[in-house]
Design a protein around this motif. Structure first.
Motif, short mmCIF file in Angstrom:
data_model
loop_
_atom_site.label_atom_id
_atom_site.label_comp_id
_atom_site.label_asym_id
_atom_site.label_seq_id
_atom_site.Cartn_x
_atom_site.Cartn_y
_atom_site.Cartn_z
N ALA A 165 11.03 -8.87 1.70
CA ALA A 165 9.47 -9.98 1.56
C ALA A 165 9.65 -9.01 3.08
N TYR A 166 8.20 -9.35 3.20
CA TYR A 166 7.86 -7.99 4.26
C TYR A 166 8.57 -8.73 5.60
N LEU A 167 7.98 -9.19 6.55
CA LEU A 167 7.84 -9.23 7.89
C LEU A 167 7.12 -9.92 8.58
N ILE A 202 0.80 -1.34 -0.13
CA ILE A 202 0.19 0.21 -0.21
C ILE A 202 0.60 1.39 -0.31
N ALA A 203 1.81 1.46 -0.22
CA ALA A 203 2.96 2.23 -0.35
C ALA A 203 4.53 2.25 -0.88
N PRO A 204 4.81 2.56 -1.83
CA PRO A 204 6.50 2.42 -1.84
C PRO A 204 7.33 2.43 -1.39
N SER A 205 7.68 1.56 -1.76
CA SER A 205 9.42 1.10 -1.18
C SER A 205 10.68 2.42 -0.80
N GLY A 206 10.71 2.35 0.75
CA GLY A 206 11.58 3.54 1.28
C GLY A 206 12.69 3.16 0.94
N ARG A 207 13.16 4.53 1.35
CA ARG A 207 14.78 4.81 0.88
C ARG A 207 15.89 3.98 1.31
N ALA A 208 15.49 3.22 2.73
CA ALA A 208 16.56 2.10 3.39
C ALA A 208 16.36 0.68 2.72
N LEU A 209 15.13 0.56 1.99
CA LEU A 209 14.43 -0.27 1.20
C LEU A 209 15.10 0.07 -0.25
N SER A 210 14.88 0.68 -0.18
CA SER A 210 15.68 1.33 -1.98
C SER A 210 16.76 0.93 -1.92
N ARG A 211 17.85 1.63 -0.78
CA ARG A 211 19.22 1.33 -1.56
C ARG A 211 19.70 -0.30 -0.93
N ALA A 212 18.77 -0.73 0.34
CA ALA A 212 19.34 -2.29 0.20
C ALA A 212 19.11 -3.36 -0.99
N LEU A 213 17.94 -2.69 -1.36
CA LEU A 213 17.59 -3.77 -2.86
C LEU A 213 19.00 -3.23 -3.48
N THR A 214 18.88 -2.03 -4.03
CA THR A 214 20.12 -1.46 -5.22
C THR A 214 21.44 -2.23 -4.75
N ASP A 215 21.96 -2.01 -3.25
CA ASP A 215 23.08 -2.34 -2.47
C ASP A 215 24.59 -3.45 -3.95
N PRO A 216 23.91 -4.97 -4.46
CA PRO A 216 24.57 -5.42 -5.85
C PRO A 216 25.22 -4.22 -6.84
N TRP A 262 14.37 -2.31 8.49
CA TRP A 262 13.58 -2.09 9.86
C TRP A 262 12.83 -0.57 9.44
N ALA A 263 13.69 0.43 8.46
CA ALA A 263 13.04 1.82 8.31
C ALA A 263 12.98 1.52 7.20
N ASN A 264 11.52 0.51 7.37
CA ASN A 264 10.90 0.54 6.04
C ASN A 264 8.90 0.52 6.20
N LEU A 265 8.28 0.77 6.23
CA LEU A 265 6.85 0.55 5.91
C LEU A 265 5.78 -0.20 5.32
N PRO A 266 5.78 -2.23 5.75
CA PRO A 266 6.26 -2.46 6.58
C PRO A 266 7.63 -2.81 6.86
N PRO A 267 8.92 -2.96 7.73
CA PRO A 267 9.79 -3.76 8.18
C PRO A 267 9.72 -5.42 6.84
N ALA A 268 11.09 -5.40 6.11
CA ALA A 268 11.05 -5.88 4.74
C ALA A 268 12.53 -7.06 5.56
N HIS A 269 12.67 -7.70 5.32
CA HIS A 269 13.78 -8.78 5.06
C HIS A 269 14.60 -8.46 2.99
N VAL A 270 15.46 -8.37 2.85
CA VAL A 270 16.02 -8.54 1.70
C VAL A 270 16.49 -9.05 1.53
N TRP A 271 16.60 -10.60 0.47
CA TRP A 271 17.36 -11.34 0.29
C TRP A 271 18.72 -11.19 -1.27
#
Length: 241
Positions: A169-171, A36-50, A211-220
């Motif tokens: 994946a959301y927690l 129900i919301a776009p990915s936050g900055r912290a999640l976006s950064r984690a996803l683009t780390d590779p 944790w700094a995402n709504l909702p928190p998520a695991h990044v694999w």
């Protein structure tokens, strides 16, 4: 009003507009929008780390499920000269917004063909390209186990040997569904998690909690092997002759 204030206000207005758009699309079809919301900055950064980890050389990158462009905006500035980005988005309204984002992004000035948006499903993406990094924003836990298996197999086919798939994946989604969904829905969710667990055990290289995402998520992070099992077995058989 100074330039910083004007820029800050523009970013806030953009995020509010994207938030409303995400809510509208979720109301239309939560199964494919997935949040129900776009990915936050912290999640976006984690996803683009590779991509950030491989900075300095031309890369081929695939983003699947670009949505309103939250991850895309974090990704584009990380692209080295000569890199290539393909974005897959099945939702026509999201795809149109992504094309506008690409056309107006200052980092892409003078290189309009560096990024392409494809309005399709990743299973139907018509390409012979293989990718160094795939970033998945698809709501995999909303699909059937068979769909997830097809998508994950497609990801592995599209990766270069040694390439990285990153997804989130959301927690707590399984616990929530167990409490609120039908038994059939809870079983479907558990079966999807079983499919993902198989891939995680076979190819996983790391998991992080954002944790700094709504909702928190695991990044694999998953990595395609440099040598496939079939090829390894074939080479082993030849060596024994």
């Amino acid at each position: 009003m100074n330039d910083w204030t004007t820029s800050h206000d523009r970013v806030l207005a953009q995020r509010r507009a994207e938030g409303w758009m995400f809510l509208i699309e979720a109301a239309r079809d939560l199964r494919t929008t997935g949040a129900i919301a776009p990915s936050g900055r912290a999640l976006s950064r984690a996803l683009t780390d590779p991509v950030r980890d491989l900075a300095g050389r031309p890369l081929t990158v695939l983003e699947v499920g670009g949505g309103t462009g939250a991850v895309t905006r974090a990704l584009i500035p990380q692209l080295s000269r000569g890199s290539r980005l393909d974005i897959v988005e099945a939702n026509p309204r999201f795809a149109a917004q992504l094309r506008d984002l690409v056309a107006s992004h200052p980092h892409l000035a003078g290189t309009p063909r560096q990024v392409d948006v494809h309005q399709t499903y990743v299973e139907q993406l018509d390409t012979d390209q293989q990718y160094d990094v795939i970033i998945s924003g698809l709501p995999l836990t909303n699909f059937t186990p068979a769909q997830v298996e097809r998508i994950m197999a497609r990801y592995m086919d599209l990766l270069h040997p040694g390439g990285t798939l990153t997804y989130f994946a959301y927690l707590g989604t399984r616990a929530i569904r167990a409490l609120t969904a039908s038994q059939a829905e809870a079983r479907r969710h558990a079966s999807v998690e079983a499919v993902m667990s198989t891939y995680q055990r076979a190819y996983g290289t790391g998991r992080w909690t954002v944790w700094a995402n709504l909702p928190p998520a695991h990044v694999w992070h998953l990595q395609r092997p440099l040598v496939t099992a079939d090829r390894s077995e074939s080479q082993s058989a030849k060596a024994k002759r």
